[in-house]
Design a protein around this motif. Structure first.
Motif, PDB file in Angstrom:
ATOM      1  N   ASP A 176      -7.981   6.371  -5.349  1.00  0.00           N
ATOM      2  CA  ASP A 176      -8.405   6.360  -3.947  1.00  0.00           C
ATOM      3  C   ASP A 176      -8.197   7.697  -3.254  1.00  0.00           C
ATOM      4  OD1 ASP A 176      -9.232   3.837  -4.182  1.00  0.00           O
ATOM      5  OD2 ASP A 176      -7.797   2.909  -2.839  1.00  0.00           O
ATOM      6  N   LYS A 177      -7.389   8.572  -3.810  1.00  0.00           N
ATOM      7  CA  LYS A 177      -7.189   9.891  -3.221  1.00  0.00           C
ATOM      8  C   LYS A 177      -8.391  10.808  -3.427  1.00  0.00           C
ATOM      9  CE  LYS A 177      -3.377  12.080  -3.903  1.00  0.00           C
ATOM     10  NZ  LYS A 177      -3.099  12.494  -2.515  1.00  0.00           N
ATOM     11  N   LYS A 197       0.827  -1.212   0.000  1.00  0.00           N
ATOM     12  CA  LYS A 197       0.000   0.000   0.000  1.00  0.00           C
ATOM     13  C   LYS A 197       0.859   1.259   0.000  1.00  0.00           C
ATOM     14  CE  LYS A 197      -4.089  -2.128   2.059  1.00  0.00           C
ATOM     15  NZ  LYS A 197      -4.987  -2.208   3.229  1.00  0.00           N
ATOM     16  N   ILE A 233      -6.881   0.788  -4.624  1.00  0.00           N
ATOM     17  CA  ILE A 233      -5.751   0.297  -3.828  1.00  0.00           C
ATOM     18  C   ILE A 233      -5.873  -1.207  -3.555  1.00  0.00           C
ATOM     19  CG2 ILE A 233      -6.777   0.844  -1.554  1.00  0.00           C
ATOM     20  CD1 ILE A 233      -3.900   1.704  -0.705  1.00  0.00           C
ATOM     21  N   GLN A 234      -7.108  -1.684  -3.356  1.00  0.00           N
ATOM     22  CA  GLN A 234      -7.307  -3.112  -3.131  1.00  0.00           C
ATOM     23  C   GLN A 234      -6.951  -3.914  -4.377  1.00  0.00           C
ATOM     24  OE1 GLN A 234     -11.378  -3.432  -1.837  1.00  0.00           O
ATOM     25  NE2 GLN A 234     -10.961  -2.571   0.190  1.00  0.00           N
ATOM     26  N   TYR A 268     -14.304   4.962  -5.316  1.00  0.00           N
ATOM     27  CA  TYR A 268     -13.522   5.669  -4.298  1.00  0.00           C
ATOM     28  C   TYR A 268     -13.922   5.241  -2.888  1.00  0.00           C
ATOM     29  CZ  TYR A 268     -12.285   9.400  -1.062  1.00  0.00           C
ATOM     30  OH  TYR A 268     -11.836  10.092   0.031  1.00  0.00           O
ATOM     31  N   THR A 269     -15.219   5.225  -2.610  1.00  0.00           N
ATOM     32  CA  THR A 269     -15.662   4.913  -1.246  1.00  0.00           C
ATOM     33  C   THR A 269     -15.345   3.466  -0.868  1.00  0.00           C
ATOM     34  OG1 THR A 269     -17.905   4.385  -2.045  1.00  0.00           O
ATOM     35  CG2 THR A 269     -17.503   6.644  -1.282  1.00  0.00           C
ATOM     36  N   LYS A 270     -15.312   2.567  -1.849  1.00  0.00           N
ATOM     37  CA  LYS A 270     -15.015   1.154  -1.581  1.00  0.00           C
ATOM     38  C   LYS A 270     -13.521   0.832  -1.680  1.00  0.00           C
ATOM     39  CE  LYS A 270     -19.201  -0.209  -0.813  1.00  0.00           C
ATOM     40  NZ  LYS A 270     -19.582  -0.745   0.521  1.00  0.00           N
ATOM     41  N   LYS A 271     -12.709   1.850  -1.987  1.00  0.00           N
ATOM     42  CA  LYS A 271     -11.247   1.686  -2.075  1.00  0.00           C
ATOM     43  C   LYS A 271     -10.840   0.581  -3.061  1.00  0.00           C
ATOM     44  CE  LYS A 271     -10.221   3.511   2.535  1.00  0.00           C
ATOM     45  NZ  LYS A 271      -9.642   4.766   2.001  1.00  0.00           N
TER      46      LYS A 271
END
Length: 240
Positions: A80-81, A16, A117-118, A111-114
């Motif tokens: 994600d930012k 990450k 990055i995941q 975005y809200t569920k990321k």
């Protein structure tokens, strides 16, 4: 962001950290590329859509930055930012404001569920398995499957967000038709060569096709090696 990450108890901090570094550089490169419109009429319009969609969530609204890219590609994507980018090509193809609003709801859900990055962490782990002897084709299919699951979640969560707006719900489904046929270079309209002709300039009939192949409906195509579910699945999920 990395400092905040290290304060928590999240897993995969090393991966990450790499993601956060790469994402920051990538966003800065895009915003400063000269291809990004800033404070123009179209971008201000997109941010007004954001205000409509998130009228009851001031906190989330403040975290999102929406920009327009000077690109003919029909696409939108988010980091994600909280940076969401819309290509001009997508804005041009949508038929109604409601369709554009639903696509924005979809990107906000990423975005809200990321998902970004995941997905990065998941893909890096899968790539390591190739070096351990796993078949590259199998890894690709696993990557695509994970991506499709995220896209399906963003479709549904985006629709839940869309339900709280003034827009016609049917337009969410129709947005997928826009995406499905966006690759077509022209509309099915007759081109009248007489528009270009004058008394001294005549275009030979042989320069023009007498007919063209019909548009193939690829809504149910095999999506095994695609990062998105096929259009038929996405429309059915929204209908349900």
């Amino acid at each position: 962001e990395i400092t905040e990450l290290n304060k928590g108890k999240e897993k995969d901090k090393a991966l990450k950290t790499i993601y956060l570094t790469e994402a920051n550089y990538e966003i800065e490169k895009i915003v400063k590329s000269g291809n990004t419109l800033i404070n123009d009429e179209v971008t201000r319009y997109l941010n007004k859509l954001k205000d409509i969609i998130l009228s009851n969530d001031v906190n989330l609204k403040s975290k999102l930055n929406i920009f327009t890219l000077k690109s003919t590609v029909v696409n939108a994507y988010s980091y994600d930012k909280g940076y969401i980018f819309f290509d001009v090509g997508l804005i041009a193809q949508t038929e109604t404001e409601a369709q554009l609003a639903y696509i924005l709801c979809h990107e906000i859900s990423h975005y809200t569920k990321k998902h970004n990055i995941q997905g990065y962490v998941r893909n890096k782990k899968l790539e390591k398995e190739i070096y351990q002897g796993k078949n590259e084709d199998d890894v690709l299919i696993e990557k695509c499957q994970y991506s499709k699951e995220n896209e399906s979640e963003a479709d549904i969560e985006g629709f839940k967000l869309f339900e709280g707006t003034k827009y016609n719900f049917i337009q969410a489904q129709k947005a997928f038709d826009v995406l499905q046929y966006a690759h077509l270079p022209f509309e099915l309209l007759e081109f009248k060569k007489s528009f270009l002709e004058t008394e001294n300039l005549k275009l030979p009939a042989g320069y023009f096709l007498k007919d063209v192949s019909s548009i193939r409906n690829n809504a149910s195509d095999d999506d095994t090696k695609s990062t998105h579910p096929n259009t038929a699945k996405r429309k059915t999920a929204i209908e349900d």
